[in-house]
Structures are given as structure tokens and as C-alpha cells.
Write a protein that holds these residues in place. Structure first.
Motif, PDB file in Angstrom:
ATOM      1  N   ARG A 109     -16.086  24.834  -4.800  1.00 58.26           N
ATOM      2  CA  ARG A 109     -15.859  25.846  -3.760  1.00 58.26           C
ATOM      3  C   ARG A 109     -14.481  26.482  -3.933  1.00 58.26           C
ATOM      4  O   ARG A 109     -13.777  26.760  -2.951  1.00 58.26           O
ATOM      5  CB  ARG A 109     -16.061  25.274  -2.346  1.00 58.26           C
ATOM      6  CG  ARG A 109     -17.401  24.624  -2.119  1.00 58.26           C
ATOM      7  CD  ARG A 109     -18.596  25.476  -2.546  1.00 58.26           C
ATOM      8  NE  ARG A 109     -18.643  26.776  -1.877  1.00 58.26           N
ATOM      9  CZ  ARG A 109     -18.800  27.922  -2.532  1.00 58.26           C
ATOM     10  NH1 ARG A 109     -18.931  27.961  -3.853  1.00 58.26           N
ATOM     11  NH2 ARG A 109     -18.828  29.057  -1.861  1.00 58.26           N
ATOM     12  N   GLU A 111     -13.538  29.405  -4.493  1.00 58.23           N
ATOM     13  CA  GLU A 111     -13.311  30.655  -3.761  1.00 58.23           C
ATOM     14  C   GLU A 111     -12.960  30.409  -2.299  1.00 58.23           C
ATOM     15  O   GLU A 111     -12.346  31.253  -1.656  1.00 58.23           O
ATOM     16  CB  GLU A 111     -14.547  31.547  -3.870  1.00 58.23           C
ATOM     17  CG  GLU A 111     -15.811  30.953  -3.266  1.00 58.23           C
ATOM     18  CD  GLU A 111     -17.051  31.791  -3.540  1.00 58.23           C
ATOM     19  OE1 GLU A 111     -16.907  32.938  -4.004  1.00 58.23           O
ATOM     20  OE2 GLU A 111     -18.169  31.293  -3.297  1.00 58.23           O
ATOM     21  N   GLU A 112     -13.332  29.250  -1.764  1.00 61.24           N
ATOM     22  CA  GLU A 112     -13.040  28.962  -0.359  1.00 61.24           C
ATOM     23  C   GLU A 112     -11.586  28.522  -0.151  1.00 61.24           C
ATOM     24  O   GLU A 112     -11.109  28.472   0.991  1.00 61.24           O
ATOM     25  CB  GLU A 112     -14.013  27.909   0.189  1.00 61.24           C
ATOM     26  CG  GLU A 112     -15.448  28.392   0.180  1.00 61.24           C
ATOM     27  CD  GLU A 112     -16.400  27.551   0.995  1.00 61.24           C
ATOM     28  OE1 GLU A 112     -15.962  26.972   2.015  1.00 61.24           O
ATOM     29  OE2 GLU A 112     -17.593  27.461   0.615  1.00 61.24           O
ATOM     30  N   HIS A 116      -9.346  34.650   2.202  1.00 62.38           N
ATOM     31  CA  HIS A 116     -10.599  35.307   2.574  1.00 62.38           C
ATOM     32  C   HIS A 116     -10.602  35.562   4.077  1.00 62.38           C
ATOM     33  O   HIS A 116      -9.817  34.979   4.822  1.00 62.38           O
ATOM     34  CB  HIS A 116     -11.817  34.463   2.169  1.00 62.38           C
ATOM     35  CG  HIS A 116     -11.842  33.103   2.795  1.00 62.38           C
ATOM     36  ND1 HIS A 116     -11.302  31.990   2.177  1.00 62.38           N
ATOM     37  CD2 HIS A 116     -12.326  32.659   3.989  1.00 62.38           C
ATOM     38  CE1 HIS A 116     -11.457  30.931   2.956  1.00 62.38           C
ATOM     39  NE2 HIS A 116     -12.072  31.309   4.064  1.00 62.38           N
ATOM     40  N   LYS A 118     -12.168  35.066   7.577  1.00 65.81           N
ATOM     41  CA  LYS A 118     -13.051  34.114   8.259  1.00 65.81           C
ATOM     42  C   LYS A 118     -13.820  34.814   9.374  1.00 65.81           C
ATOM     43  O   LYS A 118     -13.433  35.880   9.842  1.00 65.81           O
ATOM     44  CB  LYS A 118     -12.234  32.955   8.834  1.00 65.81           C
ATOM     45  CG  LYS A 118     -11.506  32.123   7.777  1.00 65.81           C
ATOM     46  CD  LYS A 118     -10.791  30.940   8.416  1.00 65.81           C
ATOM     47  CE  LYS A 118      -9.961  30.162   7.395  1.00 65.81           C
ATOM     48  NZ  LYS A 118     -10.796  29.546   6.353  1.00 65.81           N
ATOM     49  N   ARG A 123     -15.086  30.205  10.059  1.00 64.95           N
ATOM     50  CA  ARG A 123     -15.874  29.755   8.915  1.00 64.95           C
ATOM     51  C   ARG A 123     -15.764  30.724   7.738  1.00 64.95           C
ATOM     52  O   ARG A 123     -15.480  31.896   7.927  1.00 64.95           O
ATOM     53  CB  ARG A 123     -17.358  29.643   9.312  1.00 64.95           C
ATOM     54  CG  ARG A 123     -17.625  28.651  10.411  1.00 64.95           C
ATOM     55  CD  ARG A 123     -19.083  28.652  10.847  1.00 64.95           C
ATOM     56  NE  ARG A 123     -19.505  29.932  11.404  1.00 64.95           N
ATOM     57  CZ  ARG A 123     -20.538  30.079  12.222  1.00 64.95           C
ATOM     58  NH1 ARG A 123     -21.246  29.023  12.569  1.00 64.95           N
ATOM     59  NH2 ARG A 123     -20.869  31.268  12.689  1.00 64.95           N
ATOM     60  N   PHE A 124     -16.037  30.201   6.551  1.00 68.58           N
ATOM     61  CA  PHE A 124     -16.142  31.039   5.353  1.00 68.58           C
ATOM     62  C   PHE A 124     -17.515  31.705   5.388  1.00 68.58           C
ATOM     63  O   PHE A 124     -18.535  31.034   5.308  1.00 68.58           O
ATOM     64  CB  PHE A 124     -16.004  30.164   4.103  1.00 68.58           C
ATOM     65  CG  PHE A 124     -16.155  30.916   2.802  1.00 68.58           C
ATOM     66  CD1 PHE A 124     -15.076  31.591   2.253  1.00 68.58           C
ATOM     67  CD2 PHE A 124     -17.368  30.936   2.116  1.00 68.58           C
ATOM     68  CE1 PHE A 124     -15.202  32.286   1.047  1.00 68.58           C
ATOM     69  CE2 PHE A 124     -17.511  31.616   0.916  1.00 68.58           C
ATOM     70  CZ  PHE A 124     -16.416  32.291   0.387  1.00 68.58           C
ATOM     71  N   SER A 129     -18.588  35.481  -0.362  1.00 63.21           N
ATOM     72  CA  SER A 129     -18.889  34.663  -1.544  1.00 63.21           C
ATOM     73  C   SER A 129     -19.284  35.502  -2.749  1.00 63.21           C
ATOM     74  O   SER A 129     -19.877  36.579  -2.611  1.00 63.21           O
ATOM     75  CB  SER A 129     -19.999  33.665  -1.235  1.00 63.21           C
ATOM     76  OG  SER A 129     -21.242  34.328  -1.082  1.00 63.21           O
ATOM     77  N   SER A 314     -13.452  23.472   6.744  1.00 60.87           N
ATOM     78  CA  SER A 314     -12.154  23.980   6.291  1.00 60.87           C
ATOM     79  C   SER A 314     -11.726  23.117   5.116  1.00 60.87           C
ATOM     80  O   SER A 314     -11.413  21.929   5.285  1.00 60.87           O
ATOM     81  CB  SER A 314     -11.114  23.890   7.416  1.00 60.87           C
ATOM     82  OG  SER A 314     -11.488  24.683   8.517  1.00 60.87           O
ATOM     83  N   ARG A 342     -25.049  27.776  -1.060  1.00 59.41           N
ATOM     84  CA  ARG A 342     -23.624  28.075  -0.899  1.00 59.41           C
ATOM     85  C   ARG A 342     -22.791  27.567  -2.074  1.00 59.41           C
ATOM     86  O   ARG A 342     -21.848  28.229  -2.513  1.00 59.41           O
ATOM     87  CB  ARG A 342     -23.123  27.450   0.405  1.00 59.41           C
ATOM     88  CG  ARG A 342     -21.646  27.668   0.703  1.00 59.41           C
ATOM     89  CD  ARG A 342     -21.340  27.294   2.125  1.00 59.41           C
ATOM     90  NE  ARG A 342     -19.921  27.242   2.438  1.00 59.41           N
ATOM     91  CZ  ARG A 342     -19.441  27.022   3.661  1.00 59.41           C
ATOM     92  NH1 ARG A 342     -20.275  26.852   4.677  1.00 59.41           N
ATOM     93  NH2 ARG A 342     -18.151  26.974   3.886  1.00 59.41           N
TER      94      ARG A 342
END
Length: 433
Positions: A109, A111-112, A116, A118, A123-124, A129, A314, A342
Motif C-alpha cells: 500500500r 501509495e497510501e 493524498h 482523504k 479514509r484513503f 488509487s 491509517s 484495494r
């Protein structure tokens, strides 16, 4: 056993090769940096480095698996047959893309961890994505890549017999609110009745009093139905009960309520029971620890699995807390409003902590479909079509289908009309192999 020659054996290399080779393909894998050992190996082997050693199976390596920490990576996604690929390798490589580096990017993950936007719950969102923005969220792309790699191995070693993995189903029953009207106490019942009156919700008010006076079954009380379905299935369901304190976000019954405790114990006789971590526990280790201890005192055994309220994760803090509390499995990874993958896979995987560069013992069961995502599809016929398409793509790679339904999904409430039929399709899907 597959022997992999590489110029440097890193935790990232070991992690992703074991997921692709061992977890997905059932193929043991070992690593070497010694050319002599590689040459002497008389079974499956490949090189993963910048240049092939000779005419062995070789995949040109991207730098990602040999780096540490986070870097600004430029990714361009290309069409690759019927799927997509990124991190191109060049002509001398057995595959046109470095599926190992690309898989690590998705599984970790990566990219998380990057900046970014939220959503309202912190949340992502799917829209941030790489999978959503390049139209491969609906594919278990890591597993698809793994089977492309398997074909390369099979072509070079036609006599080698691979283990055959089997398609599985692992239904999740989410219980954020055990009952709609029952067991709420006098004050909450009065408050709810006044809200119904103020909102002119006379039908709901009628149902409320019918339930409270024992004339009707509570619309959220569908446990007998679900347990009967469990008895008919060879796959264990897993229930997640919210037992956190009452708050703006969490409105379940008090864990000191003996009827609520009896319900959890009754369900645990037939299915697995995990903890639905409250919204407040997601930012408080001590609160999460307290909820874990509460659940363990109810089920009289160690807590194995958890799932976060609102599917909020998170990274890496959420998963570090689970590791610290020795919770072995997480069922939070997924998107609430989108069906898909995901982390790019339909095979359970271990959480890799990018900050510490270490594979942890926490196994992530990434769900593919939440019942709310199906509400975006209008007719029952269209819902069935979307559901069957998801089942088929998972079956093609012998993966694990993890759907999340709520206890109230099986009610007679209008918005959930037909969902019992959809659930039946899911639990019977392994019988159609």
C-alpha cells in the motif's frame, strides 16, 4: 523449489516473491547471490537482476525492491493483453513488466503512505488509487500476474507439477448494531421514539413499538437465518461485533448487557467471532486494547481477528497497533463504495511495514465487496451480474472471495430487498467448480 538469483537479497525481495510464488502458486522459493549455487541448482530457477547471467529465465529488476523508505516513483500503466502492467523491463526479460516490484507497490500500500486527499471519515478513497485511475481495480491483478509468471515457468519446466490452489469463500458478517430497537434501554428508546415523531417516521415508530412489545422480530435480528446458512456452508463465516463505548460514530448495545453477551456467545458456537474496533479506538491504542480484552472475556479465548469501524485504516499506525496487541488477522482492507481489490490481490497477505522495512505477522484479508457497494447498482438482475463477474475473476486465479454483509442486510427493509438471494449465490459459488 524455485531458486532466485539476485544481486542483493532484501526484505522486500523475500516478501513479494513469497507472496507470489508460495501463497498464490504454492511454490516454495529460495534466494542466492552466489552464481555457483545458482548454476548447480537442478530444478526451477530464475534471475532477478539488471542483466541475465546466461539464457535462464530472467526478469529485469526495478529499483523499488532494493530501496528503503519512500521515494517519488513515476508510474505509467500500460495495457498488457487483457490486463495492465507497469515498471517495464525491456526485451531481454521473460516478462515485459517487473511484476514483483509492481506487486510490492500494491501489496505494501505504498501509495497510501504518500500524500493524498482523504474522505470525510479520514479514509484513503478509491479515487486516489492507481488501480481506480487506471481501470484495474476490478481485477486481482497481482494474482493475474502470478499466473502469467507460472506459465513462463511451466513452459521452461514442463515436467514440474505445481500444487493446485482452490477457490474459497470467507463471508464476513459485520455487526455495528446488534438490534435496531431491542436492548437499547429506556432512555435510548424514548429518545428514538421522539426522533421518529419529529421526523414524521410513523412506520418506523409502529415497528419500534411492535418490536418492544414482542409483536414483531427486530429487523436487525437475523442471526438465526445467518447461522442456518453457516450450517449449510463448508466455509466458516466470521462475525465482527462492535463492543466499544457509545459515541457519535458507534451506537451499539452496552457490553454489560447480558442478552448482548449471550448473543455473541451463541454466534461463537457456530462461527468465528472477531472484534469490530470502534471509531474512537482507531486513534487510541489503549481504547483498542480495552476492547480486545472485553471481547476475549466474552468469547473466553484469544482474539484472532479484527475489523475497523467504517473500514478506516491509517497506515502504518492501524496495523502496528494490531501487531503490538498480537491480533493475527485484519479484515478492514477494502473500499466501502467500490467493488474490487484495494491491494491488487485476492490472496491473504502479510502486512509489510514500509517505515521499518519488515514483514509483520499480521495477515491481511482484503475484502472484495461490501454490501453497500451493491446498492449503487439498480436492479437485482444487475446486482447479480456484477456479483457473478467478481466471483468469476477470483475463480480464474483460485483466490479467496471475501464479501462483507451486515446483520441488517438480511432484513425485510426495502433497500436490502434481494440481498438474501445474493448471499446465497456467494456461499453456493464454490459448489459450481
Amino acid at each position: 523449489m524455485l531458486l532466485v538469483y539476485t544481486h542483493k537479497i532484501t526484505p522486500r525481495v523475500k516478501y513479494v516473491f513469497k507472496h507470489i510464488c508460495t501463497r498464490i502458486l504454492g511454490l516454495p522459493v529460495a534466494f542466492t547471490t552466489t552464481i555457483e549455487e545458482f548454476i548447480a541448482h537442478d530444478s526451477l530457477k530464475m534471475s532477478y537482476t539488471k542483466q541475465p547471467l546466461s539464457n535462464e529465465i530472467s526478469i529485469r529488476s526495478h529499483e523499488l525492491l532494493f530501496e528503503q523508505g519512500l521515494n517519488d516513483i513515476e508510474i505509467q500503466v500500460h495495457t498488457w493483453g487483457e490486463t495492465k502492467g507497469f515498471f517495464p523491463t525491456g526485451e531481454k526479460s521473460a516478462l515485459p513488466y517487473d511484476i514483483f516490484a509492481a506487486s510490492f507497490y500494491l501489496l505494501s500500500r505504498y501509495e497510501e503512505y504518500l500524500p493524498h486527499v482523504k474522505d470525510a471519515y479520514g479514509r484513503f478513497p478509491a479515487e486516489e488509487s492507481i488501480a481506480y485511475n487506471n481501470n484495474f481495480l476490478h481485477e486481482p491483478i497481482v494474482d493475474i500476474w502470478a499466473y502469467k509468471f507460472k506459465q513462463i515457468l511451466q513452459d521452461s519446466y514442463p515436467d514440474f507439477k505445481f500444487e493446485t490452489q482452490k477457490y474459497q469463500v470467507k463471508p464476513v458478517i459485520d455487526v455495528p448494531e446488534a438490534y435496531s430497537f431491542k436492548q437499547k434501554g429506556i432512555m435510548r428508546s424514548i429518545g428514538g421514539s421522539l426522533q421518529d415523531l419529529a421526523g414524521l417516521k410513523f412506520k418506523r415508530l409502529y415497528t419500534r413499538f411492535s418490536v418492544l412489545f414482542g409483536l414483531k422480530r427486530d429487523p436487525f435480528d437475523n442471526y438465526k437465518y445467518i447461522i442456518n446458512k453457516q450450517k449449510q456452508s463448508r466455509f466458516k463465516f466470521i462475525f465482527f461485533f462492535l463492543i466499544g463505548d457509545y459515541s457519535t460514530y458507534d451506537k451499539n448495545i452496552n457490553i454489560n448487557n447480558t442478552n448482548f453477551v449471550s448473543l455473541i456467545k451463541q454466534v461463537s458456537d457456530y462461527s468465528m467471532v472477531g472484534l469490530k474496533a470502534s471509531f474512537l479506538s482507531l486513534t487510541s491504542y489503549d481504547t483498542l486494547k480495552r476492547e480486545k480484552e472485553r471481547m476475549e472475556s466474552v468469547i473466553n479465548s484469544s482474539l484472532i481477528a479484527s475489523r475497523n469501524s467504517y473500514s478506516k485504516i491509517s497506515l502504518p499506525e492501524s496495523y502496528r497497533n494490531l501487531v503490538e496487541l498480537e491480533i493475527q488477522e485484519d479484515y478492514t482492507m477494502g473500499f466501502v463504495n467500490h467493488i474490487g481489490f484495494r491491494a491488487g490481490t485476492c490472496t491473504p497477505f502479510l502486512f509489510y511495514d514500509l517505515d521499518y522495512e519488515v514483514q509483520t505477522p499480521l495477515k491481511v484479508y482484503s475484502y472484495n465487496l461490501l454490501d453497500y457497494a451493491l446498492l449503487k447498482t439498480n436492479s437485482l438482475l444487475d446486482k447479480k451480474k456484477v456479483l457473478n463477474e467478481t466471483i468469476e475473476v477470483i475463480k480464474k486465479v483460485n483466490g479467496t472471495f471475501i464479501p462483507v454483509f451486515h446483520n441488517y442486510t438480511f432484513s425485510n427493509l426495502e433497500r436490502w430487498s434481494g440481498f438474501k438471494e445474493l448471499f446465497k449465490i456467494i456461499i453456493e459459488s464454490p459448489n459450481n467448480e
